[in-house]
Design a protein around this motif. Structure first.
Motif, short mmCIF file in Angstrom:
data_model
loop_
_atom_site.label_atom_id
_atom_site.label_comp_id
_atom_site.label_asym_id
_atom_site.label_seq_id
_atom_site.Cartn_x
_atom_site.Cartn_y
_atom_site.Cartn_z
N ASN C 9 37.79 39.83 39.20
CA ASN C 9 37.91 38.43 39.61
C ASN C 9 37.50 37.53 38.45
OD1 ASN C 9 37.65 35.88 40.91
ND2 ASN C 9 37.37 36.92 42.87
N SER C 14 31.61 37.52 42.21
CA SER C 14 32.48 37.10 43.31
C SER C 14 32.27 37.93 44.58
CB SER C 14 33.93 37.27 42.86
OG SER C 14 34.14 38.63 42.52
N ARG C 15 32.90 37.47 45.66
CA ARG C 15 32.96 38.27 46.87
C ARG C 15 33.71 39.58 46.60
NH1 ARG C 15 34.85 33.79 51.23
NH2 ARG C 15 36.24 33.33 49.49
N THR C 16 34.68 39.55 45.70
CA THR C 16 35.39 40.78 45.32
C THR C 16 34.40 41.85 44.88
OG1 THR C 16 37.09 39.31 44.41
CG2 THR C 16 37.26 41.65 43.87
N ALA C 19 32.24 43.02 47.80
CA ALA C 19 32.96 43.95 48.67
C ALA C 19 33.09 45.32 48.01
CB ALA C 19 34.34 43.39 49.01
N PRO C 71 40.81 40.42 43.69
CA PRO C 71 41.39 39.46 44.63
C PRO C 71 42.91 39.56 44.51
CG PRO C 71 40.63 38.32 42.65
CD PRO C 71 40.27 39.78 42.48
N LEU C 104 41.18 42.02 48.12
CA LEU C 104 40.80 41.01 49.11
C LEU C 104 41.79 39.86 49.06
CD1 LEU C 104 37.99 42.38 48.04
CD2 LEU C 104 36.96 40.59 49.43
N TYR C 135 42.66 46.82 52.13
CA TYR C 135 42.82 45.37 52.00
C TYR C 135 41.86 44.70 52.97
CZ TYR C 135 45.22 40.82 51.81
OH TYR C 135 45.54 39.50 51.64
N ASP C 138 39.04 38.04 52.86
CA ASP C 138 37.84 37.64 52.10
C ASP C 138 36.86 36.78 52.90
OD1 ASP C 138 39.24 35.24 51.98
OD2 ASP C 138 39.70 35.40 49.86
N SER C 139 37.33 36.14 53.95
CA SER C 139 36.41 35.28 54.72
C SER C 139 35.70 36.02 55.85
CB SER C 139 37.19 34.10 55.31
OG SER C 139 38.28 34.58 56.06
N TYR C 141 35.23 39.83 55.78
CA TYR C 141 34.96 41.26 55.52
C TYR C 141 33.51 41.65 55.77
CZ TYR C 141 32.68 40.31 51.06
OH TYR C 141 31.81 39.88 50.10
#
Lengths: 165, 165, 165, 165
Positions: C9, C14-16, C19, C71, C104, C135, C138-139, C141
């Motif tokens: 990302n 990041s959230r990536t 996760a 992402p 994501l 997959y 992202d909001s 997971y």
């Protein structure tokens, strides 16, 4: 201008076929001249040389625009539709045909399938695949705006291609 | 009519870029107006808001036809080319642009990559991807007939799309 | 057993990446030994021979299991992640590495991308890609069950592969 | 350990089937227990509920390792093979089955098809698709080293997966 719809649903007279008809008309302003419900071709599809299959292939090859419609089975088009596509000549079977990939599914998770999986087969047959793959939700496509949005975005491209044929 | 070539090879002034130029000219009869060698854009590609990158994106978005050319890295297009494509607006960044996917490789084994992998990215950006992906062998493309055969097969489609724009 | 997470990302931390960490731990029961946030490698990614990039590649190549997290940009993985993957040796760079593709996205429409697009790159590098592409939305997971369901389905396969290494 | 070969060539007793047998044996050291030549199932494939089809599906679902072999038609697997795969339960029909995608073609240009197109279908059915797609040239596969190289590279992975089942 000859417009044809091909539907590859094992269930005859399916929503797949209905959606294909609607899309063909929305893209061109005219009802389809021919509708091929592949399941009607029956066991002749399993070999080579069946007369009805040959005629159906000729109808498609001679069309200006064809919507190829399939339900989503195992995250891609059906074996039934592919069985019919296997009857065309590689590289030339769809030469000069504006070939539109359409798939319907129960949910949105397989939305990339018409673009990534069905369109390349039509392209391999020589079709002019200028439009992106369209994916519709089978329970809402008659009410949501996806089909109409796509048609208004892409019908000028269809017109340009058919005028320039 | 504005014609642009984008080359995504980490090596500047590559055969990739040369093949892109040749293809653009063979398809349209005219030399490219703009050539973007993505590697020249440098580290500005790694973030958002770089002025040179923005101008390159605008050039591409405003073109009639763009050849997107990449060598084959790991059986698909380069990270460098994708970095540039990531700068475009999804769905609209290539709207109205006849977008032609071209890849070069050392051998024939990756010949499906432009059709199955590069074209869908251009399609996602809204490009008019009416032509199949073209794959050329990097050591022979100046001598074999693949580029010329493709151009003679598809230049009428390019002309129809640009006239109908 | 060495466990690594690679996150592609352009936004650091990041959230990536989060996760990816969660998935690696859910699959193995252990926290990741190494986390590579590709964006930290910077402009060295644009060429060949950068020392930090080389070390990161070595860490990945020497791992037992690596989660490759991205992402979704333009319906596929990021250019940034591909830039890093382009640094590996084709066919052997991920030999013996259980390689897990994770993407994501904001909505479900691109759910086929990790399986159809990211996994084949890891496979081309020689990775053991025994698990399907995952997959995540992202909001949600961190709250939905997708990651846990996947991990409970596939952790025995991971264990068998690592034991048999 | 139960080993099965599925061949989706419209021609019975094809080279496709022969290559599938060879691959299954090379990967496991044992001859196949079951060989399903899909064309033998006939028109029962076109609907649902045929008894012979059901038995063939059960044989495959209950196997430890299955080689799914197809000739290349229109740059992908055959409609015939997909017709058979459409009979399996989505997500679970191949659960626990080491599923190996094999395609044969006349030339090297379609070599990416087993990895990019056939493997994802097996994965969607829940198969353990740990091995990359294998593509063989149909006129030379009995003499070239592609099958043996692949088997020696991947048989340890097969052994680990079957031991850990």
């Amino acid at each position: 201008m000859t417009i044809t719809v091909v539907a590859g649903n094992p269930k005859p007279a399916s929503r797949t076929l209905d959606a294909g008809r609607r899309l063909a008309e929305a893209l061109t302003g005219l009802p389809a001249d021919h509708v091929i419900d592949v399941v009607d071709l029956g066991p002749g599809l399993l070999g080579w040389g069946d007369e009805d299959v040959r005629r159906a292939v000729e109808t498609v090859s001679g069309s200006s625009l064809v919507v190829f419609a399939s339900p989503t089975f195992k995250a891609t088009y059906t074996g039934l539709l592919k069985l019919f596509l296997d009857q065309f000549a590689g590289g030339t079977g769809l030469a000069g045909v504006v070939s539109v990939p359409l798939m319907l599914g129960a949910g949105p998770g397989h939305a990339l399938a018409p673009e990534l999986l069905l369109k390349p087969v039509l392209s391999e047959l020589g079709g002019t695949c200028a439009l992106p793959g369209l994916y519709l939700i089978d329970s809402t496509y008659t009410e949501d705006s996806a089909l109409a949005d796509y048609a208004s975005r892409w019908s000028p491209t269809v017109a340009a291609l058919i005028a320039g044929r």
